[in-house]
Design a protein around this motif. Structure first.
Motif, PDB file in Angstrom:
ATOM      1  N   SER A  67       0.820  -0.846  -0.184  1.00 35.80           N
ATOM      2  CA  SER A  67      -0.163  -0.093   0.025  1.00 35.80           C
ATOM      3  C   SER A  67       0.630   0.959   0.060  1.00 35.80           C
ATOM      4  CB  SER A  67      -1.134   0.421   0.954  1.00 35.80           C
ATOM      5  OG  SER A  67      -1.446   1.428   1.529  1.00 35.80           O
ATOM      6  N   ASP A  68       0.878   1.973  -1.191  1.00 38.47           N
ATOM      7  CA  ASP A  68       1.409   3.427  -1.244  1.00 38.47           C
ATOM      8  C   ASP A  68       0.883   4.380   0.354  1.00 38.47           C
ATOM      9  OD1 ASP A  68       3.058   2.497  -3.143  1.00 38.47           O
ATOM     10  OD2 ASP A  68       1.580   3.555  -4.431  1.00 38.47           O
ATOM     11  N   GLU A  69      -0.519   4.262   0.445  1.00 45.14           N
ATOM     12  CA  GLU A  69      -0.505   5.033   1.169  1.00 45.14           C
ATOM     13  C   GLU A  69      -0.245   4.828   2.548  1.00 45.14           C
ATOM     14  OE1 GLU A  69      -5.401   6.384   2.049  1.00 45.14           O
ATOM     15  OE2 GLU A  69      -5.071   4.248   2.583  1.00 45.14           O
ATOM     16  N   LEU A  70      -0.284   3.036   2.703  1.00 43.81           N
ATOM     17  CA  LEU A  70       0.532   3.164   4.108  1.00 43.81           C
ATOM     18  C   LEU A  70       1.734   3.964   4.036  1.00 43.81           C
ATOM     19  CD1 LEU A  70      -0.475  -0.412   4.712  1.00 43.81           C
ATOM     20  CD2 LEU A  70      -1.444   1.929   5.890  1.00 43.81           C
ATOM     21  N   VAL A  99       3.291   5.916   3.062  1.00 44.38           N
ATOM     22  CA  VAL A  99       2.985   7.957   3.063  1.00 44.38           C
ATOM     23  C   VAL A  99       3.203   8.132   4.345  1.00 44.38           C
ATOM     24  CG1 VAL A  99       2.004   9.342   2.611  1.00 44.38           C
ATOM     25  CG2 VAL A  99       3.301   8.020   0.646  1.00 44.38           C
ATOM     26  N   ALA A 100       2.140   7.083   5.269  1.00 44.07           N
ATOM     27  CA  ALA A 100       1.774   7.529   6.174  1.00 44.07           C
ATOM     28  C   ALA A 100       2.917   7.142   7.072  1.00 44.07           C
ATOM     29  CB  ALA A 100       0.859   6.250   6.712  1.00 44.07           C
ATOM     30  N   VAL A 120      -0.451  10.034   9.371  1.00 38.59           N
ATOM     31  CA  VAL A 120      -1.369   9.404   8.973  1.00 38.59           C
ATOM     32  C   VAL A 120      -2.067  11.361   8.821  1.00 38.59           C
ATOM     33  CG1 VAL A 120      -3.677   8.578   9.644  1.00 38.59           C
ATOM     34  CG2 VAL A 120      -1.753   7.680   9.990  1.00 38.59           C
ATOM     35  N   MET A 129      -7.763  11.895   8.805  1.00 39.94           N
ATOM     36  CA  MET A 129      -8.387  10.878   8.562  1.00 39.94           C
ATOM     37  C   MET A 129      -7.850   9.673  10.068  1.00 39.94           C
ATOM     38  SD  MET A 129      -6.105   9.432   5.523  1.00 39.94           S
ATOM     39  CE  MET A 129      -6.677   7.754   5.872  1.00 39.94           C
ATOM     40  N   ARG A 185     -13.206   5.836   5.937  1.00 44.17           N
ATOM     41  CA  ARG A 185     -13.295   4.602   5.726  1.00 44.17           C
ATOM     42  C   ARG A 185     -14.680   3.728   5.728  1.00 44.17           C
ATOM     43  NH1 ARG A 185      -8.469   3.241   4.064  1.00 44.17           N
ATOM     44  NH2 ARG A 185      -6.836   4.910   3.775  1.00 44.17           N
ATOM     45  N   ASN A 224      -5.206  -4.755   6.359  1.00 43.31           N
ATOM     46  CA  ASN A 224      -3.797  -3.588   5.707  1.00 43.31           C
ATOM     47  C   ASN A 224      -2.630  -4.398   6.657  1.00 43.31           C
ATOM     48  OD1 ASN A 224      -4.920  -3.345   3.368  1.00 43.31           O
ATOM     49  ND2 ASN A 224      -4.865  -0.900   3.990  1.00 43.31           N
TER      50      ASN A 224
END
Length: 639
Positions: A490-493, A495-496, A501, A505, A519, A579
């Motif tokens: 996960s690219d989002e993870l 970045v977090a 975070v 969010m 979510r 995830n």
């Protein structure tokens, strides 16, 4: 058994192949060969075939070799060794003290003539050797006219044995520091079943064991035993994700047990047999290499994974060797040889035969994973695929039977589960079938979508949102230093971890957690127009966990069906998942799966799994009797 295998040096006779031009036969054959010995039995004159392993250790000049042979004689292991050599000047070959004349030679073939003890007689003997770089056949004939005596058919074993990596105390301490920092920083459930004080004590105990160098296999066990204490079914040294070189060194060896088995009442009950020994399905293994099964279970339980403190049945189930798991990756295959290393790649088994009820003790050769899979395929049919685990049929014209033994939708090749379920329930409606069995035995989880979809076919009215809960995390601030040893899909993870975070969010939930917001959870379950109107029973067992547990918990809460079988895995207090981060320890390269979210229920729940409405206790004799106790229980309920 007389030693009948021979080796010869043929390099001086061959001119066509590079294989022969650069090495003598002994040098080129260094290593292990595996295959069969087929021989004519003295008493019955029938031909018998047994498995054979032969190892060559050539001399420095290549003109002789020590040979070590293992014969797998249907429950007995015979060993022999000797020295073979060549005298080129007089064209003679010596097998220990037996002398042969080289009669003829051509590319890939040589014929020897001599006189050899055969039974009670010394008989004229001809041995014909044919070979390639990777195959070797030796045919022995006796008397005149020449009569078949035996033949070896062998293939070269590709040796992959590499020495284990020895980790220094400094390397171990560095890996420990990375493990501890990562877990205490981001693991969402690290303190759910442990206090800070108790876990710190466990960390200190692990660290104290790392003061001296040790092998990577020893460290692998220690890491696995520590992770076991977290009581998280999704935190473990994942078999699929290990470093390929580590996996090759530790787990791709000839040390696999040639049986599959279930654990019932603390007993190993044989379900499938790939060994040379004839033994009934349903037989009980009492000891392996002199180690009692109870001791084996005790050790292996220390490296199992499960959610919470009420999942002993689930942990025991994970030690069993089912065909689906054994032909991918199975806990027993990995950890038994680490705890109890094999000697000479031989298993000594003590068992009670199901058919005779008598105790028996025998020896069999261990196998590689691929050898066992191949032999099981010959005896029981090809390995089942993920698609094969999905079945639907109408039994006796009145009962629908839906089998879903996996929820791993991303590995299904031909089945689209939404259409599969739609077709199944449409057939039930068209044929006015009023009884339905959904068999989830062996389903350890996967996609939550399957349970959500099934619920819409079983529901009779609008229900609460499916698997309703909160997504909680323990840390929302940036942790860029962790990225040195963590990967994720996960690219989002990523970045977090790098930046923290985003504030929109999450919100603070309590002193331990932040809740991830924005979510979408699963919505309310709205029945399909063609929902099932009859009576449904779901067969569950202790393998059920993760997404399968979530479905069964929803079923029981909303009374969508009667559940029959054994207590599941999973935990009503919530599981960790969603995830995943993949932690690779920098020196040992041991990989550990770490879930991202604590999937928390909306209200406080007990530390328990799903207990069936109708408990069915398995019995050890059911396997040998081919009796499906759970299915028969359901059929009685329909009646």
């Amino acid at each position: 058994m007389n030693k009948v295998f021979l080796t010869i040096t043929i390099a001086i006779f061959l001119t066509a192949t590079a294989f022969a031009q650069t090495k003598t036969f002994f040098q080129a054959s260094e290593g292990t060969w595996k295959g069969t010995l087929e021989y004519s039995d003295y008493t019955s004159s029938k031909r018998v075939t047994m498995n054979t392993l032969i190892t060559y250790k050539p001399s420095a000049d290549g003109n002789s070799a020590e040979t070590f042979t293992i014969y797998d004689d249907f429950g007995k292991i015979y060993k022999s060794n000797g020295t073979d050599k060549i005298d080129v000047g007089v064209k003679k070959f010596f097998e220990d003290k037996t002398e042969f004349q080289i009669e003829s030679i051509e590319e890939g073939k040589i014929v020897l003539i001599g006189r050899v003890q055969d039974g009670n007689m010394v008989e004229p003997t001809r041995k014909t050797i044919t070979y390639t770089k990777d195959t070797l056949t030796i045919l022995k004939e006796t008397r005149t006219p020449w009569t078949f005596r035996n033949v070896y058919t062998l293939k070269r074993v590709i040796e992959n044995k590499q020495p284990e990596v020895i980790l220094s105390a400094q390397q171990l301490q560095e890996d420990f520091a990375v493990l501890k920092k990562t877990l205490v920083t981001i693991h969402p459930g690290i303190y759910r079943y442990n206090t800070r004080e108790s876990l710190e004590k466990d960390f200190n105990e692990l660290q104290s064991k790392l003061q001296n160098s040790m092998s990577e296999s020893e460290f692998f066990i220690l890491i696995s035993q520590f992770l076991n204490k977290l009581n998280c079914g999704h935190t473990y040294a994942n078999f699929y994700n290990q470093d390929s070189k580590l996996r090759e060194r530790l787990f791709n060896q000839r040390n696999y047990l040639p049986f599959y088995f279930q654990i019932i009442d603390g007993k190993f009950i044989i379900t499938n047999n790939a060994s040379s020994k004839t033994i009934s399905t349903g037989s009980e293994i009492i000891k392996i290499n002199g180690i009692e099964v109870a001791k084996i279970i005790e050790k292996l339980l220390t490296v199992t994974k499960a959610d919470g403190n009420s999942t002993l049945e689930h942990r025991l189930n994970s030690i069993s060797l089912s065909r689906n798991e054994a032909e991918s990756y199975a806990l027993f295959d990995w950890y038994f040889p680490l705890f109890f290393p094999l000697k000479d790649e031989i298993y000594t088994i003590e068992a009670i035969d199901f058919a005779t009820k008598k105790e028996t003790k025998f020896q069999i050769l261990a196998m590689t994973k691929s050898e066992r899979t191949e032999e099981m395929g010959k005896r029981y049919g090809k390995s089942p695929t993920y698609d094969d685990g999905w079945k639907f049929k109408i039994q006796d014209g009145k009962t629908g039977y839906l089998k879903i033994d996996n929820s791993i939708t991303w590995r299904l090749k031909t089945i689209k589960f939404e259409k599969f379920l739609a077709d199944a329930f449409a057939e039930l409606r068209t044929k006015n079938i009023k009884n339905l069995i959904i068999d989830l035995r062996g389903n350890g989880g996967g996609s939550m979508d399957i349970g959500f979809e099934l619920s819409k076919y079983l529901a009779q009215e609008k229900l609460a949102p499916y698997a309703e809960g909160r997504r909680l995390v323990r840390n929302v601030i940036a942790q860029p230093e962790l990225l040195k040893n963590i990967s994720t899909y996960s690219d989002e993870l990523k970045v977090a971890l790098q930046n923290g975070v985003p504030a929109q969010m999450f919100r603070k939930f309590d002193d331990e957690y932040f809740e991830i917001v924005g979510r979408e959870n699963y919505p309310a379950v709205q029945p399909y127009p063609n929902n099932f109107q009859g009576k449904t029973f779901i067969i569950a067992d202790s393998s059920n966990a993760s997404a399968t547990f979530q479905f069964l918990d929803y079923v029981k809460t909303n009374k969508l069906a009667k559940i029959v079988g054994q207590t599941t895995g999973g935990n009503k207090q919530g599981i960790n998942g969603g995830n995943y981060f993949f932690l690779s320890l920098p020196n040992s390269k041991i990989e550990i799966d770490i879930p991202v979210y604590f999937q928390s229920p909306l209200k406080i729940q007990k530390d328990e799994s799903v207990v069936p409405d109708i408990l069915v206790k398995k019995q050890a004799d059911d396997i040998g009797s081919n009796f499906d106790r759970e299915l028969e229980t359901v059929k009685k309920m329909f009646k």
